[in-house]
Design a protein around this motif. Sequence first.
Motif, PDB file in Angstrom:
ATOM      1  N   ALA A 116       0.848  -1.194   0.000  1.00 56.50           N
ATOM      2  CA  ALA A 116       0.000   0.000   0.000  1.00 56.50           C
ATOM      3  C   ALA A 116       0.881   1.242   0.000  1.00 56.50           C
ATOM      4  CB  ALA A 116      -0.911  -0.014   1.217  1.00 56.50           C
ATOM      5  N   LEU A 117       0.675   2.124  -0.963  1.00 51.11           N
ATOM      6  CA  LEU A 117       1.494   3.319  -1.101  1.00 51.11           C
ATOM      7  C   LEU A 117       0.671   4.567  -0.802  1.00 51.11           C
ATOM      8  CD1 LEU A 117       3.458   2.568  -4.404  1.00 51.11           C
ATOM      9  CD2 LEU A 117       4.289   2.341  -2.053  1.00 51.11           C
ATOM     10  N   TYR A 118       1.291   5.474  -0.043  1.00 50.71           N
ATOM     11  CA  TYR A 118       0.731   6.795   0.222  1.00 50.71           C
ATOM     12  C   TYR A 118       1.855   7.796  -0.001  1.00 50.71           C
ATOM     13  CZ  TYR A 118      -3.090   4.161   2.260  1.00 50.71           C
ATOM     14  OH  TYR A 118      -4.133   3.287   2.437  1.00 50.71           O
ATOM     15  N   ALA A 119       1.523   9.079   0.054  1.00 56.66           N
ATOM     16  CA  ALA A 119       2.516  10.094  -0.293  1.00 56.66           C
ATOM     17  C   ALA A 119       2.460  11.266   0.671  1.00 56.66           C
ATOM     18  CB  ALA A 119       2.273  10.588  -1.716  1.00 56.66           C
ATOM     19  N   THR A 120       3.565  12.005   0.712  1.00 56.80           N
ATOM     20  CA  THR A 120       3.604  13.310   1.371  1.00 56.80           C
ATOM     21  C   THR A 120       3.884  14.360   0.299  1.00 56.80           C
ATOM     22  OG1 THR A 120       5.981  13.531   1.858  1.00 56.80           O
ATOM     23  CG2 THR A 120       4.679  12.132   3.337  1.00 56.80           C
ATOM     24  N   ALA A 121       3.612  15.616   0.631  1.00 55.56           N
ATOM     25  CA  ALA A 121       3.856  16.708  -0.321  1.00 55.56           C
ATOM     26  C   ALA A 121       4.500  17.869   0.414  1.00 55.56           C
ATOM     27  CB  ALA A 121       2.545  17.154  -0.973  1.00 55.56           C
ATOM     28  N   GLY A 122       5.683  18.254  -0.029  1.00 49.68           N
ATOM     29  CA  GLY A 122       6.360  19.353   0.643  1.00 49.68           C
ATOM     30  C   GLY A 122       7.725  19.637   0.052  1.00 49.68           C
ATOM     31  N   MET A 123       8.403  20.603   0.676  1.00 49.90           N
ATOM     32  CA  MET A 123       9.702  21.079   0.210  1.00 49.90           C
ATOM     33  C   MET A 123      10.729  20.953   1.329  1.00 49.90           C
ATOM     34  SD  MET A 123      11.129  22.590  -2.515  1.00 49.90           S
ATOM     35  CE  MET A 123      10.080  23.735  -3.422  1.00 49.90           C
ATOM     36  N   HIS A 124      11.708  20.102   1.133  1.00 49.70           N
ATOM     37  CA  HIS A 124      12.800  19.955   2.092  1.00 49.70           C
ATOM     38  C   HIS A 124      13.455  21.322   2.306  1.00 49.70           C
ATOM     39  CE1 HIS A 124      16.692  18.728   3.727  1.00 49.70           C
ATOM     40  NE2 HIS A 124      16.222  17.497   3.879  1.00 49.70           N
ATOM     41  N   PRO A 125      13.888  21.627   3.537  1.00 47.39           N
ATOM     42  CA  PRO A 125      14.490  22.944   3.781  1.00 47.39           C
ATOM     43  C   PRO A 125      15.703  23.259   2.917  1.00 47.39           C
ATOM     44  CG  PRO A 125      14.751  21.480   5.687  1.00 47.39           C
ATOM     45  CD  PRO A 125      13.746  20.855   4.785  1.00 47.39           C
ATOM     46  N   HIS A 126      16.400  22.239   2.424  1.00 48.16           N
ATOM     47  CA  HIS A 126      17.503  22.507   1.504  1.00 48.16           C
ATOM     48  C   HIS A 126      17.030  23.316   0.295  1.00 48.16           C
ATOM     49  CE1 HIS A 126      20.361  20.317   3.733  1.00 48.16           C
ATOM     50  NE2 HIS A 126      20.334  19.161   3.107  1.00 48.16           N
ATOM     51  N   TYR A 127      15.793  23.074  -0.137  1.00 47.28           N
ATOM     52  CA  TYR A 127      15.284  23.691  -1.364  1.00 47.28           C
ATOM     53  C   TYR A 127      14.346  24.853  -1.081  1.00 47.28           C
ATOM     54  CZ  TYR A 127      16.692  18.943  -2.599  1.00 47.28           C
ATOM     55  OH  TYR A 127      17.384  17.770  -2.724  1.00 47.28           O
ATOM     56  N   ALA A 128      14.336  25.349   0.156  1.00 46.86           N
ATOM     57  CA  ALA A 128      13.377  26.387   0.542  1.00 46.86           C
ATOM     58  C   ALA A 128      13.472  27.628  -0.338  1.00 46.86           C
ATOM     59  CB  ALA A 128      13.583  26.766   2.009  1.00 46.86           C
ATOM     60  N   LYS A 129      14.641  27.901  -0.872  1.00 43.70           N
ATOM     61  CA  LYS A 129      14.802  29.087  -1.733  1.00 43.70           C
ATOM     62  C   LYS A 129      13.959  28.982  -2.995  1.00 43.70           C
ATOM     63  CE  LYS A 129      19.078  27.300  -3.865  1.00 43.70           C
ATOM     64  NZ  LYS A 129      19.110  26.051  -3.048  1.00 43.70           N
ATOM     65  N   ASP A 130      13.523  27.765  -3.334  1.00 47.81           N
ATOM     66  CA  ASP A 130      12.684  27.561  -4.518  1.00 47.81           C
ATOM     67  C   ASP A 130      11.197  27.510  -4.173  1.00 47.81           C
ATOM     68  OD1 ASP A 130      14.981  27.333  -6.155  1.00 47.81           O
ATOM     69  OD2 ASP A 130      15.186  25.218  -5.596  1.00 47.81           O
ATOM     70  N   CYS A 131      10.873  27.736  -2.914  1.00 48.69           N
ATOM     71  CA  CYS A 131       9.491  27.600  -2.457  1.00 48.69           C
ATOM     72  C   CYS A 131       8.761  28.935  -2.623  1.00 48.69           C
ATOM     73  CB  CYS A 131       9.455  27.148  -1.000  1.00 48.69           C
ATOM     74  SG  CYS A 131       7.808  26.699  -0.423  1.00 48.69           S
ATOM     75  N   ASP A 132       8.041  29.083  -3.742  1.00 50.61           N
ATOM     76  CA  ASP A 132       7.311  30.320  -4.014  1.00 50.61           C
ATOM     77  C   ASP A 132       5.807  30.070  -3.902  1.00 50.61           C
ATOM     78  OD1 ASP A 132       6.743  28.875  -6.316  1.00 50.61           O
ATOM     79  OD2 ASP A 132       8.081  30.046  -7.596  1.00 50.61           O
ATOM     80  N   GLU A 133       5.010  31.063  -4.242  1.00 46.98           N
ATOM     81  CA  GLU A 133       3.562  30.933  -4.105  1.00 46.98           C
ATOM     82  C   GLU A 133       3.002  29.823  -4.996  1.00 46.98           C
ATOM     83  OE1 GLU A 133       1.490  32.280  -1.934  1.00 46.98           O
ATOM     84  OE2 GLU A 133       3.287  33.104  -0.998  1.00 46.98           O
ATOM     85  N   GLU A 134       3.574  29.685  -6.185  1.00 51.05           N
ATOM     86  CA  GLU A 134       3.123  28.608  -7.076  1.00 51.05           C
ATOM     87  C   GLU A 134       3.402  27.240  -6.459  1.00 51.05           C
ATOM     88  OE1 GLU A 134       3.800  27.000 -11.669  1.00 51.05           O
ATOM     89  OE2 GLU A 134       4.678  28.900 -11.014  1.00 51.05           O
ATOM     90  N   THR A 135       4.575  27.101  -5.867  1.00 54.26           N
ATOM     91  CA  THR A 135       4.924  25.854  -5.193  1.00 54.26           C
ATOM     92  C   THR A 135       3.940  25.542  -4.079  1.00 54.26           C
ATOM     93  OG1 THR A 135       7.281  26.193  -5.639  1.00 54.26           O
ATOM     94  CG2 THR A 135       6.723  24.682  -3.867  1.00 54.26           C
ATOM     95  N   LEU A 136       3.621  26.529  -3.276  1.00 55.30           N
ATOM     96  CA  LEU A 136       2.701  26.326  -2.157  1.00 55.30           C
ATOM     97  C   LEU A 136       1.299  25.982  -2.645  1.00 55.30           C
ATOM     98  CD1 LEU A 136       3.965  29.235   0.110  1.00 55.30           C
ATOM     99  CD2 LEU A 136       4.359  26.777   0.452  1.00 55.30           C
ATOM    100  N   ARG A 137       0.874  26.595  -3.752  1.00 56.04           N
ATOM    101  CA  ARG A 137      -0.430  26.235  -4.331  1.00 56.04           C
ATOM    102  C   ARG A 137      -0.436  24.786  -4.780  1.00 56.04           C
ATOM    103  NH1 ARG A 137      -0.329  31.604  -6.346  1.00 56.04           N
ATOM    104  NH2 ARG A 137       0.675  30.920  -8.285  1.00 56.04           N
ATOM    105  N   LEU A 138       0.687  24.326  -5.339  1.00 56.06           N
ATOM    106  CA  LEU A 138       0.782  22.924  -5.760  1.00 56.06           C
ATOM    107  C   LEU A 138       0.656  21.989  -4.564  1.00 56.06           C
ATOM    108  CD1 LEU A 138       1.426  20.640  -7.781  1.00 56.06           C
ATOM    109  CD2 LEU A 138       3.855  21.060  -7.315  1.00 56.06           C
ATOM    110  N   PHE A 139       1.369  22.288  -3.482  1.00 56.81           N
ATOM    111  CA  PHE A 139       1.304  21.420  -2.314  1.00 56.81           C
ATOM    112  C   PHE A 139      -0.106  21.412  -1.725  1.00 56.81           C
ATOM    113  CE2 PHE A 139       6.075  22.377  -1.555  1.00 56.81           C
ATOM    114  CZ  PHE A 139       6.425  21.419  -2.490  1.00 56.81           C
ATOM    115  N   ARG A 140      -0.762  22.556  -1.751  1.00 58.76           N
ATOM    116  CA  ARG A 140      -2.135  22.614  -1.249  1.00 58.76           C
ATOM    117  C   ARG A 140      -3.058  21.748  -2.108  1.00 58.76           C
ATOM    118  NH1 ARG A 140      -4.635  26.133   2.242  1.00 58.76           N
ATOM    119  NH2 ARG A 140      -2.736  27.418   2.327  1.00 58.76           N
ATOM    120  N   GLU A 141      -2.846  21.820  -3.423  1.00 60.48           N
ATOM    121  CA  GLU A 141      -3.653  20.999  -4.331  1.00 60.48           C
ATOM    122  C   GLU A 141      -3.378  19.516  -4.114  1.00 60.48           C
ATOM    123  OE1 GLU A 141      -4.114  20.184  -9.151  1.00 60.48           O
ATOM    124  OE2 GLU A 141      -3.083  21.980  -8.435  1.00 60.48           O
ATOM    125  N   LEU A 142      -2.099  19.155  -4.013  1.00 63.76           N
ATOM    126  CA  LEU A 142      -1.752  17.755  -3.782  1.00 63.76           C
ATOM    127  C   LEU A 142      -2.334  17.260  -2.460  1.00 63.76           C
ATOM    128  CD1 LEU A 142       1.990  17.681  -4.954  1.00 63.76           C
ATOM    129  CD2 LEU A 142       0.054  16.560  -6.072  1.00 63.76           C
TER     130      LEU A 142
END
Length: 287
Positions: free
Chosen positions: A80-106
């Motif tokens: 059985a597979l499930y998923a998480t959605a997010g941005m590791h702190p290493h990549y936080a500099k790439d975390c913009d509003e579009e990214t956050l909208r994607l995670f909210r959608e996921l």
Amino acid sequence: MEGGSLAAKTLCGLSSYTAPAMAYLTDIGANLAHSSFDADREAVLLRAAQTGVGTILVTGSCTESSQAAARMAAREAPVALYATAGMHPHYAKDCDEETLRLFRELGRNKKVVAIGETGLDYCRNFSPAPTQQAAFAAHIDIAADLQLPMFLHQRDAHADFLSILQPQLPKLSGAVVHCFTGTEAELEAYLDLDLYVGITGWICDERRGHHLQEFIHKIPDDRILIETDAPYLLPRSISPRPRSRRNEPMWLAEVASTVARCRNQDMVELAHLSTANAARLFGLPPA
């Protein structure tokens, strides 16, 4: 109970390796979207199933891996597979509003059961600390809005991590500090906040993980979780060592065996406890 051993011998070609007794296990963190699994991902899942792993949470650590994790979780697999959605702190500099909208959608996908990997990592500071802090806070807002638990990362940032997380905990449905490798005092601080704690193969390392072995018994039965963090952190206690240094979910039994020994518990008991805890935190079907 000989199935795990047989699976390890047959599937891995490790003629003298004896796997711990098989039990139903939940791997709460495996980076199966990692490119190292591209050539044999289906075989990896089969080996996991045949060594007692029944459920895997595929970790999302950036936009691409979060989307890939959700796609994996949507299809049929030997486990059985499930998923998480997010941005590791290493990549936080790439975390913009579009990214956050994607995670909210996921996060609205029923197979996405947590927001993260997110948190703070000051060990290398691949993203500036203030940028990490802003991204972490934004992930907390998404988790609170969607009432999803959080999959958290913290390294060398304990004080700032707590200062951001603690005031928001009443809004959250729960959280796990994944891949815990910290001090006894840090563990006690997380337990005081009723956080879950994820233990990896780090505890199987007689050099780096020895300190964990000394106080892992302090984690209550209803707060302990186990994970591989594959392809990272291959347990050093596997003997003989596999040819590849790549970790994979089939080695979760080795983590469970070491954790159980250090807690003076039967491995099957530890497997049942950790699997029940994962089901409760992430809203998974009972095993």
